[in-house]
Motif scaffolding. Sequence first.
Motif, short mmCIF file in Angstrom:
data_model
loop_
_atom_site.label_atom_id
_atom_site.label_comp_id
_atom_site.label_asym_id
_atom_site.label_seq_id
_atom_site.Cartn_x
_atom_site.Cartn_y
_atom_site.Cartn_z
N PHE A 4 -16.15 -10.30 -22.88
CA PHE A 4 -16.07 -9.16 -23.55
C PHE A 4 -14.48 -9.11 -24.29
O PHE A 4 -13.40 -9.84 -23.55
CB PHE A 4 -15.99 -7.68 -22.84
N VAL A 5 -14.12 -8.36 -25.42
CA VAL A 5 -12.82 -8.53 -25.81
C VAL A 5 -12.06 -7.02 -25.46
O VAL A 5 -12.93 -5.99 -25.51
CB VAL A 5 -12.93 -8.70 -27.29
N ALA A 6 -11.07 -7.13 -24.91
CA ALA A 6 -10.56 -5.73 -24.56
C ALA A 6 -8.92 -5.64 -24.90
O ALA A 6 -8.23 -6.77 -25.15
CB ALA A 6 -10.73 -5.78 -23.18
N VAL A 7 -8.27 -4.48 -24.86
CA VAL A 7 -7.09 -4.31 -24.48
C VAL A 7 -6.79 -3.90 -23.24
O VAL A 7 -7.44 -3.02 -22.56
CB VAL A 7 -6.62 -3.03 -25.58
N LEU A 8 -5.78 -4.40 -22.57
CA LEU A 8 -5.31 -4.22 -21.31
C LEU A 8 -4.03 -3.39 -21.04
O LEU A 8 -3.08 -3.82 -21.56
CB LEU A 8 -5.13 -5.56 -20.34
N THR A 44 -12.48 -1.65 -23.55
CA THR A 44 -13.46 -2.78 -24.16
C THR A 44 -13.59 -2.48 -25.80
O THR A 44 -13.91 -1.37 -26.27
CB THR A 44 -15.07 -2.55 -23.59
N LEU A 45 -13.32 -3.59 -26.28
CA LEU A 45 -13.41 -3.42 -28.00
C LEU A 45 -14.54 -4.15 -28.71
O LEU A 45 -15.27 -3.41 -29.41
CB LEU A 45 -12.13 -4.24 -28.67
N LEU A 99 -6.62 1.20 -33.36
CA LEU A 99 -7.68 0.61 -32.30
C LEU A 99 -9.11 0.27 -32.73
O LEU A 99 -9.75 -0.54 -32.53
CB LEU A 99 -7.77 1.51 -31.07
N ARG A 100 -9.63 1.25 -33.48
CA ARG A 100 -11.13 0.81 -34.16
C ARG A 100 -10.79 -0.36 -34.93
O ARG A 100 -11.97 -0.93 -34.95
CB ARG A 100 -11.35 2.40 -35.03
N LEU A 101 -10.05 -0.38 -35.80
CA LEU A 101 -9.94 -1.38 -36.83
C LEU A 101 -9.87 -2.80 -35.92
O LEU A 101 -10.68 -3.67 -36.20
CB LEU A 101 -8.68 -1.49 -37.56
N LEU A 102 -9.13 -2.85 -34.80
CA LEU A 102 -8.93 -4.13 -33.88
C LEU A 102 -10.30 -4.26 -33.52
O LEU A 102 -10.74 -5.23 -33.32
CB LEU A 102 -7.86 -3.89 -32.97
N ALA A 103 -10.99 -3.19 -32.93
CA ALA A 103 -12.26 -3.44 -32.37
C ALA A 103 -13.52 -3.85 -33.35
O ALA A 103 -14.21 -4.93 -32.96
CB ALA A 103 -12.97 -2.26 -31.87
N ARG A 121 -22.33 -1.61 -32.24
CA ARG A 121 -23.39 -0.41 -31.38
C ARG A 121 -22.39 0.64 -31.42
O ARG A 121 -22.83 2.03 -30.80
CB ARG A 121 -23.15 -0.91 -30.03
N GLY A 122 -21.52 0.95 -32.42
CA GLY A 122 -20.47 2.30 -32.34
C GLY A 122 -19.50 2.27 -31.34
O GLY A 122 -19.89 2.24 -30.18
N PHE A 123 -18.31 2.11 -31.69
CA PHE A 123 -17.18 2.10 -30.97
C PHE A 123 -16.69 3.44 -30.24
O PHE A 123 -16.37 4.29 -31.37
CB PHE A 123 -16.22 1.25 -31.65
N HIS A 124 -16.68 3.61 -29.19
CA HIS A 124 -16.08 4.99 -28.70
C HIS A 124 -15.07 4.69 -27.68
O HIS A 124 -15.36 4.00 -26.46
CB HIS A 124 -17.21 5.72 -27.88
#
Length: 187
Positions: A4-8, A44-45, A99-103, A121-124
């Motif tokens: 998965f791709v994420a921001v930590l 999780t992005l 954050l949404r743009l990066l996701a 899947r819709g980012f929340h």
Amino acid sequence: MRLFVAVLPPEPVVAELSGRVDDLKRLPGADALRWTERAGWHLTLAFLDEVDDRVVPDLTARLARAAGRTAPFPLALRGGGRFGDRALWAGVAGGVAELRLLAGRAEAAGRRAGAGPEAGRGFHPHLTLARARGAADLVPFVEGLSGFEGVEWEVRELSLVRSHLPRGGEPGARPRYEPLAGWALRG
């Protein structure tokens, strides 16, 4: 491998949230929840699921480009919520649009490399804190997070993370997360 791709979030942010979670763990019903481990906290992005090793070089190149097109942005953990009676999470504030743009860029990178889901899947944006073993009343825990306002930090990196699922039958076993690569946000 499961990726998965994420921001930590940085350690000071994790430490601050950990204090609030310790308070939540003292509430009635807390022992009915499986609490996520502080060491694995992330936003999780894009969940890519099982990714063939041959896809990884293209995936990493695309994620590097996505990070390079995104400027650093401010973010903070704020409040919380729940997904039905299944999961408790901490929310985010600040650069949520960024954050949404990066996701979206991370998901597109995965899709174009042949990894991950076909459609969004819709980012929340959220950081998962606990999962219920069955139906659980998460309302008191959400209320316990309602006044939480974490310190702001600047998101400066996009990370590719491998998820190691626990072996079946190990009581209390949780997934273990291994950062594989990270790219600086440069904009």
